[in-house]
Design a protein around this motif. Sequence first.
Motif, PDB file in Angstrom:
ATOM      1  N   ALA A  31       1.172  -5.222   0.144  1.00 38.63           N
ATOM      2  CA  ALA A  31       0.336  -4.712   1.176  1.00 38.63           C
ATOM      3  C   ALA A  31      -1.196  -5.009   1.278  1.00 38.63           C
ATOM      4  N   GLU A  35      -1.803   2.462   4.534  1.00 42.37           N
ATOM      5  CA  GLU A  35      -0.728   2.527   5.674  1.00 42.37           C
ATOM      6  C   GLU A  35       0.646   1.643   5.299  1.00 42.37           C
ATOM      7  N   GLU A  36       0.319   0.375   5.290  1.00 42.57           N
ATOM      8  CA  GLU A  36       1.323  -0.596   4.980  1.00 42.57           C
ATOM      9  C   GLU A  36       2.082  -0.315   3.548  1.00 42.57           C
ATOM     10  N   ASN A  39       4.084   2.741   3.913  1.00 44.96           N
ATOM     11  CA  ASN A  39       5.576   2.502   4.379  1.00 44.96           C
ATOM     12  C   ASN A  39       6.396   1.470   3.660  1.00 44.96           C
ATOM     13  N   ARG A  58      -6.252   1.604   6.765  1.00 42.99           N
ATOM     14  CA  ARG A  58      -5.102   1.081   7.964  1.00 42.99           C
ATOM     15  C   ARG A  58      -5.776  -0.303   8.414  1.00 42.99           C
ATOM     16  N   PRO A  59      -4.792  -1.001   9.020  1.00 43.57           N
ATOM     17  CA  PRO A  59      -5.394  -2.465   9.489  1.00 43.57           C
ATOM     18  C   PRO A  59      -6.776  -2.310  10.226  1.00 43.57           C
TER      19      PRO A  59
END
Length: 317
Positions: A31, A35-36, A39, A58-59
């Motif tokens: 990751a 966020e990644e 998940n 986040r991305p």
Amino acid sequence: MRVIIAEDDALMLDLLVLGFERAGHQVLGRAKNVEELLNLVAATPVDVVVLDMQMPMRPSEGAVEEAGLEAARGIRQRHPRVGILALSHHRKPHLVEQTVALGTGIGYQLKSQVENLPRLIKITEEVGGGGVKVDDTLVADLFARKRATQALSELTEREAAVLRLVAEGLSTHAIAARLQFADTVIESCLSAIYRKLGIEPDPGVNKRVLAVLRFVQGHGRPAVPALQVLEVLDVTPGDLLAMVRCLRGEAVLGTRFRSVTETGSAVDLFLVRLLCDGGSVEQLSPGETAEVRLAGTGGGEVKPTHTLVAQPQRPTP
């Protein structure tokens, strides 16, 4: 060992993945932001997460200094048996304290450790086994911050030296060799340390880990008034009984409470966080309510983080 690695620097990420795979471990996910990572952990059973303390949430976002800490809190709340090793360039004691306050199976290491990958992987294995591993170059800084507190100030110089080496992960024999004492002298020091830190004899509890937690966690922080439970979220009746007993008494961030559930099993509870109006606080004002986070251990295993809604208890007339 099953591992997920979160790191936004592509070169560092590849280096870590290669090192763990060559050591025979399974890297089940990568990751580059919080966020990644969350998940991935939700979808993939793993033993340990190795994460960067400073990465994007986040991305397409920039790196945030304490993003890794928020990720670690989320993982510990939802997946309490997953070990967490945080890697950081920062020598900030408050980041170390807040990370290690999440309980057992936690580590905080400086990124300079990556230069010695075999040692870093060994540290990760110990974290996966429930150990608490603080970078040994940070231990002296942390000890200096804690030395003035009542529990630690009661330790003799010899006991303080032993506790510092316990926090560095040394065995009893290794501590004896370092300090040039017999093993029996170190064992006597450890017994005195456990007694002074309020760690009671229990074959189901790792006393060394609890001693490190006491050392690193929030001794000397402001006291939280005795709390009254208003609502309990996602706990069993036995856990509730233990927590209500705990919250009727004095509550200080980092304090370990000892209780017994309805089934008779022993529970150690650590008051680790107060959340008020979306932010973490150390003390409640009259009339305020907060979510209270308690991390518990029982039978040598970390139990899910407990959450209650509470407010300061009104003084008894």
